[in-house]
Design a protein around this motif. Structure first.
Motif, PDB file in Angstrom:
ATOM      1  N   SER A 289       8.957   1.259  10.833  1.00  0.00           N
ATOM      2  CA  SER A 289       9.204   0.817   9.413  1.00  0.00           C
ATOM      3  C   SER A 289       8.608  -0.434   9.046  1.00  0.00           C
ATOM      4  O   SER A 289       7.999  -0.477   8.108  1.00  0.00           O
ATOM      5  N   ALA A 290       8.687  -1.365   9.950  1.00  0.00           N
ATOM      6  CA  ALA A 290       8.036  -2.688   9.468  1.00  0.00           C
ATOM      7  C   ALA A 290       6.739  -2.832   9.503  1.00  0.00           C
ATOM      8  O   ALA A 290       5.993  -3.203   8.559  1.00  0.00           O
ATOM      9  N   ARG A 291       5.968  -2.033  10.583  1.00  0.00           N
ATOM     10  CA  ARG A 291       4.714  -1.916  10.389  1.00  0.00           C
ATOM     11  C   ARG A 291       4.067  -1.066   9.548  1.00  0.00           C
ATOM     12  O   ARG A 291       2.991  -1.586   8.744  1.00  0.00           O
ATOM     13  N   ALA A 292       4.823  -0.185   8.875  1.00  0.00           N
ATOM     14  CA  ALA A 292       4.191   0.786   7.847  1.00  0.00           C
ATOM     15  C   ALA A 292       4.513  -0.004   6.396  1.00  0.00           C
ATOM     16  O   ALA A 292       3.406  -0.011   5.753  1.00  0.00           O
ATOM     17  N   CYS A 293       5.524  -0.854   6.256  1.00  0.00           N
ATOM     18  CA  CYS A 293       5.605  -1.857   5.275  1.00  0.00           C
ATOM     19  C   CYS A 293       4.380  -2.873   5.328  1.00  0.00           C
ATOM     20  O   CYS A 293       3.839  -3.044   4.231  1.00  0.00           O
ATOM     21  N   ALA A 294       4.211  -3.411   6.188  1.00  0.00           N
ATOM     22  CA  ALA A 294       3.239  -4.408   6.561  1.00  0.00           C
ATOM     23  C   ALA A 294       1.715  -3.850   6.101  1.00  0.00           C
ATOM     24  O   ALA A 294       1.064  -4.821   5.463  1.00  0.00           O
ATOM     25  N   ALA A 295       1.484  -2.823   6.467  1.00  0.00           N
ATOM     26  CA  ALA A 295       0.183  -2.225   6.143  1.00  0.00           C
ATOM     27  C   ALA A 295      -0.003  -1.898   4.538  1.00  0.00           C
ATOM     28  O   ALA A 295      -1.057  -1.654   4.060  1.00  0.00           O
ATOM     29  N   GLU A 296       1.042  -2.202   3.858  1.00  0.00           N
ATOM     30  CA  GLU A 296       1.056  -1.737   2.168  1.00  0.00           C
ATOM     31  C   GLU A 296       0.332  -2.815   1.583  1.00  0.00           C
ATOM     32  O   GLU A 296       0.146  -2.832   0.384  1.00  0.00           O
ATOM     33  N   PHE A 297       0.278  -4.087   2.126  1.00  0.00           N
ATOM     34  CA  PHE A 297      -0.144  -5.399   1.507  1.00  0.00           C
ATOM     35  C   PHE A 297      -1.547  -5.899   1.749  1.00  0.00           C
ATOM     36  O   PHE A 297      -1.896  -5.593   3.033  1.00  0.00           O
ATOM     37  N   ASP A 298      -2.444  -6.160   0.854  1.00  0.00           N
ATOM     38  CA  ASP A 298      -3.883  -6.160   0.845  1.00  0.00           C
ATOM     39  C   ASP A 298      -4.240  -7.650   1.598  1.00  0.00           C
ATOM     40  O   ASP A 298      -3.022  -8.370   2.079  1.00  0.00           O
ATOM     41  N   ALA A 299      -5.444  -7.913   1.602  1.00  0.00           N
ATOM     42  CA  ALA A 299      -5.777  -8.969   2.455  1.00  0.00           C
ATOM     43  C   ALA A 299      -5.378 -10.415   1.513  1.00  0.00           C
ATOM     44  O   ALA A 299      -5.515 -11.361   2.117  1.00  0.00           O
ATOM     45  N   SER A 300      -5.034 -10.179   0.432  1.00  0.00           N
ATOM     46  CA  SER A 300      -4.704 -11.547  -0.329  1.00  0.00           C
ATOM     47  C   SER A 300      -3.403 -11.917   0.124  1.00  0.00           C
ATOM     48  O   SER A 300      -3.260 -13.212  -0.229  1.00  0.00           O
ATOM     49  N   HIS A 301      -2.604 -11.120   0.861  1.00  0.00           N
ATOM     50  CA  HIS A 301      -1.136 -11.531   1.253  1.00  0.00           C
ATOM     51  C   HIS A 301      -1.380 -12.155   2.942  1.00  0.00           C
ATOM     52  O   HIS A 301      -2.130 -11.383   3.528  1.00  0.00           O
ATOM     53  N   VAL A 302      -0.494 -12.881   3.274  1.00  0.00           N
ATOM     54  CA  VAL A 302      -0.401 -13.221   4.567  1.00  0.00           C
ATOM     55  C   VAL A 302       0.975 -12.698   5.045  1.00  0.00           C
ATOM     56  O   VAL A 302       1.656 -12.817   4.519  1.00  0.00           O
ATOM     57  N   VAL A 303       0.496 -11.850   6.049  1.00  0.00           N
ATOM     58  CA  VAL A 303       1.533 -10.948   6.484  1.00  0.00           C
ATOM     59  C   VAL A 303       1.634 -11.368   8.152  1.00  0.00           C
ATOM     60  O   VAL A 303       0.595 -11.526   9.086  1.00  0.00           O
ATOM     61  N   SER A 304       3.120 -11.327   8.309  1.00  0.00           N
ATOM     62  CA  SER A 304       3.403 -11.769   9.962  1.00  0.00           C
ATOM     63  C   SER A 304       4.697 -11.003  10.348  1.00  0.00           C
ATOM     64  O   SER A 304       5.500 -10.963   9.457  1.00  0.00           O
TER      65      SER A 304
END
Length: 287
Positions: free
Chosen positions: A257-272
């Motif tokens: 679920s965490a990785r599926a959510c992370a994939a929703e954000f485009d490259a303008s977002h910093v994701v960790s």
């Protein structure tokens, strides 16, 4: 010597009121996540030099790393250091990146340059540099009061996948305080009690995940609220803005679920993404 300088999130943040000195009293839990800058130190004969991988960062006294080094070397004009800062933690995100960098300098230079300074003196220097700096002088999580400098450290084994997302929004801490809508926190549950209860009872997260900055900041920057809503829609047990924003973290019970959510954000977002039970341990990468 090369070290890691980790970001923090606020697992709950209550602003208790404004003090006579202009600062605000707060109550929060600081907790490190797996997002870090890297600082490299080289001993030189004299002077302080800072270089970074970012053209938009100051490399003079406008940078907390330099101010920290200046505070320590004021009585040691014959000693110097060349520092290189590889920056990954976004500024203006409520993650304490600059404070973490400054504390890293305070932790490393006394041993590297053979400086005589007590732990109490280090804490005084840290508090003068910024309210979040003292927390980063020690490992572990901490309950913070006062301006953030009154700290009680404790071990906390977080059971969640912590997804951290920073939208392309900069929030000034000064603006956040100026526009703060103070809440009445009388009778609010103890943050540390709620934190430990939430490890086994997700309903306790409602007592923990409250940030008094969130309402006014999200009103001015709706994109932060969009990130928070997306996390909850993807199954986060809870989600909260960290510090004065703009970062948002979500607590997930499972990696998928965490990785599926992370994939929703485009490259303008910093994701960790921080794995459960993460503990950064020793900050030194190599020496």
């Amino acid at each position: 010597m090369r070290i890691r300088s980790y970001a923090k999130i606020n697992l709950g943040l209550r602003i208790l009121g404004k003090r006579s000195d202009g600062f605000h009293d707060l109550h929060t839990i600081f907790h490190r996540v797996d997002l870090f800058d890297t600082l490299t130190f080289e001993v030189v004969d004299g002077g302080i030099l800072l270089e970074t991988n970012r053209d938009d960062l100051p490399t003079d006294s406008g940078n907390l790393c330099v101010r920290a080094a200046e505070a320590l070397l004021r009585r040691y004009p014959d000693r110097g250091v060349h520092m290189y800062l590889e920056k990954r933690i976004p500024a203006g995100a409520g993650l304490g990146g600059g404070s973490s960098n400054a504390a890293a300098v305070l932790r490393v230079l006394p041993g590297l340059l053979d400086l005589r300074i007590s732990e109490d003196q280090l804490r005084e220097v840290a508090a003068a540099l910024g309210s979040d700096v003292p927390f980063f002088l020690q490992d572990g999580s901490a309950e913070a009061r006062g301006r953030g400098e009154l700290l009680e450290y404790f071990a906390f084994d977080a059971p969640w996948w912590i997804l951290l997302v920073v939208p392309p929004i900069h929030v000034s801490t000064a603006w956040a305080y100026a526009n703060l809508e103070l809440r009445d926190n009388t009778g609010a549950p103890d943050l540390r009690d709620a934190l430990f209860a939430a490890r086994s009872d997700a309903s306790a997260l409602a007592d923990l995940l409250q940030n008094d900055f969130e309402r006014s900041v999200i009103r001015a920057h709706p994109g932060i609220g969009t990130v928070r809503t997306a996390m909850l829609d993807h199954g986060a047990l809870g989600a909260l803005m960290s510090g004065s924003g703009s970062s948002v973290f979500g607590l997930f019970s499972d990696e998928e679920s965490a990785r599926a959510c992370a994939a929703e954000f485009d490259a303008s977002h910093v994701v960790s993404l921080t794995e459960p039970h993460f503990s950064p341990g020793h900050i030194v990468v190599d020496s």
